[in-house]
Scaffold this motif. Sequence first.
Motif, short mmCIF file in Angstrom:
data_model
loop_
_atom_site.label_atom_id
_atom_site.label_comp_id
_atom_site.label_asym_id
_atom_site.label_seq_id
_atom_site.Cartn_x
_atom_site.Cartn_y
_atom_site.Cartn_z
N UNK A 208 0.80 -1.22 0.00
CA UNK A 208 0.00 0.00 0.00
C UNK A 208 0.84 1.27 0.00
N UNK A 209 2.18 1.12 0.12
CA UNK A 209 3.03 2.30 0.15
C UNK A 209 2.95 3.07 1.45
N UNK A 210 2.57 2.40 2.55
CA UNK A 210 2.43 3.06 3.85
C UNK A 210 3.51 2.55 4.81
N UNK A 219 -5.51 7.75 13.54
CA UNK A 219 -6.80 7.38 12.93
C UNK A 219 -6.61 6.83 11.52
N UNK A 220 -7.19 5.68 11.25
CA UNK A 220 -7.01 5.03 9.95
C UNK A 220 -7.49 5.92 8.81
N UNK A 221 -8.62 6.59 9.00
CA UNK A 221 -9.18 7.40 7.92
C UNK A 221 -8.34 8.63 7.63
N UNK A 227 -9.08 4.77 -1.27
CA UNK A 227 -10.53 4.75 -1.08
C UNK A 227 -11.11 3.35 -0.88
N UNK A 228 -10.72 2.34 -1.69
CA UNK A 228 -11.32 1.00 -1.50
C UNK A 228 -11.04 0.43 -0.11
N UNK A 243 -9.84 -6.52 -3.75
CA UNK A 243 -9.56 -5.11 -3.51
C UNK A 243 -8.50 -4.63 -4.49
N UNK A 244 -8.80 -3.61 -5.30
CA UNK A 244 -7.76 -3.07 -6.19
C UNK A 244 -6.72 -2.31 -5.37
#
Length: 512
Positions: A208-210, A219-221, A227-228, A243-244
């Motif tokens: 995910x590049x995180x 906070x995750x959001x 977005x997915x 999940x793309x």
Amino acid sequence: MTEAERLGRLSEVLIELFRSPIPTHFFHTLADHAGGVLPHDYLAVCLSDLEKSGYLVHSLAGLDAGAVSPRVFSLHEGLPGRAITTGHAQRVEDLTLVRDGVHDLEGVLIGAGLRAALAVPIRRGLDLLGALLFAGRPPIAYGDDDEHVATLLAAGLSAALETSQAYQTLADERMTMLGVLGSTSDAVIAMNQGGLVLLANGAVRQMLGLAPDAIEGRPLLEVVDHAPLRELFVKGNPGISELPLPDGRTAQASLVQAVTPFGEPVGLAVVLRDITLLKNLEQMKNDFVATVSHDLKSPITVIAGLADLMRIAGPGDPNLVSRCQDIRDTAQHMADLVTDLLDIGKIEAGLDAAREPMDLVPAASDALRIVRPNADRKSIALDADLPEAAIVMAAPIRIRQALVNLIDNGIKYTPNGGRVTVSVAFSAGGDGAETVTIRVADTGLGIPARDLPHVFDKFYRVNSTATQGIAGTGLGLAITKTIVESVGGRIRVESVEGAGTTFTVELPAARL
């Protein structure tokens, strides 16, 4: 010091014990602060050694660490032993009067001028972990109040040790969990009910590049902008879905609700597994089935149509011979297709003939002999530039098959009167190892630039007016590439449309 002051200091010592889960911190705290609540000139923690049915003395204050013997004392020796075995405090006014004292414990204390001594057991429930030992020089003497304070200190130390053990167990479990999560290529993200990221493993960065340490505790959001994935957590529906990923790959997302051993929900966790390869393989399988179905169905339709014409026309049909030949040619095409499919399946599955040292020169000569009738029918010249020998590790039957495919391919796509040249030479590879290089060059139609990247794909045929009517299964070059790569080689193609094509094969030379 009043009783209230003493109890206040005792509370401070007990609080200090719990400031860190590290056992050495407990011992330093007792060494530094216990004197403020219980007078002593010597302090030791005596911890049980159940394997050896004894206890070890850890001197904390008053004497050098090595003054008391480092041996395991029997539970029947000394005041600490009696405190541990009886579960009751042991108090003496004068160590010189203790009959069962031992020279390397009480004897050492007496030698240092210590007389009064107090040993209280350290309990954990019904278990006895050891004892606290206090000793002092005159005029220090221990009474009931001192025994009570010492018992409270021992209880505090016991609770701190239990907390330390629980902390260490949790730390070990966390390290095990992080080790497992860190070694998997699946990305794992856990979020609590408040929306904070509790855990993210290293694969999150690659998928995910995180950066895990940058998103944990936040906070995750706020930290995840994909977005997915955000939608997956917001909906919170446990299950498996696709999940793309941000870079275009596809992951299988398994969302589960995290619960305590008592069934209480604590958050959500998702495991992401990269299934891009599986999706591609599935698409390749579907394409393969569709292509094979078409390529087998078409000749069957031709055979059935010709058979119907022959039946309708009867024995006097003037085209009987040509139609019989068409049926034979079509059936041969089907046989070739099935043979090629079986060959490429066996090679890719690793079920092919074993490798052995072989000379490429005879194999190239055999291949030229096999295809020469095809070249003669089109008046195509076959040239060969071969050394005396070129040894490689390969399956001879497969290498000959690859050479036949390449040379025959050149003959097919070269107009009448053209030329196909086969050469074998030695060259140095990029790592200095010797390489055998095979080149098959023709003066044929050439391959359009748009088709070059696909010439080794299964069932791919260059579709142009010039190539119409040229027979083939579309598997020859795919089989050749598979054979070459199965022995550690590589193949490439260069072509100019209208000027010819050159296939180059590089194989590692055998070291005999």
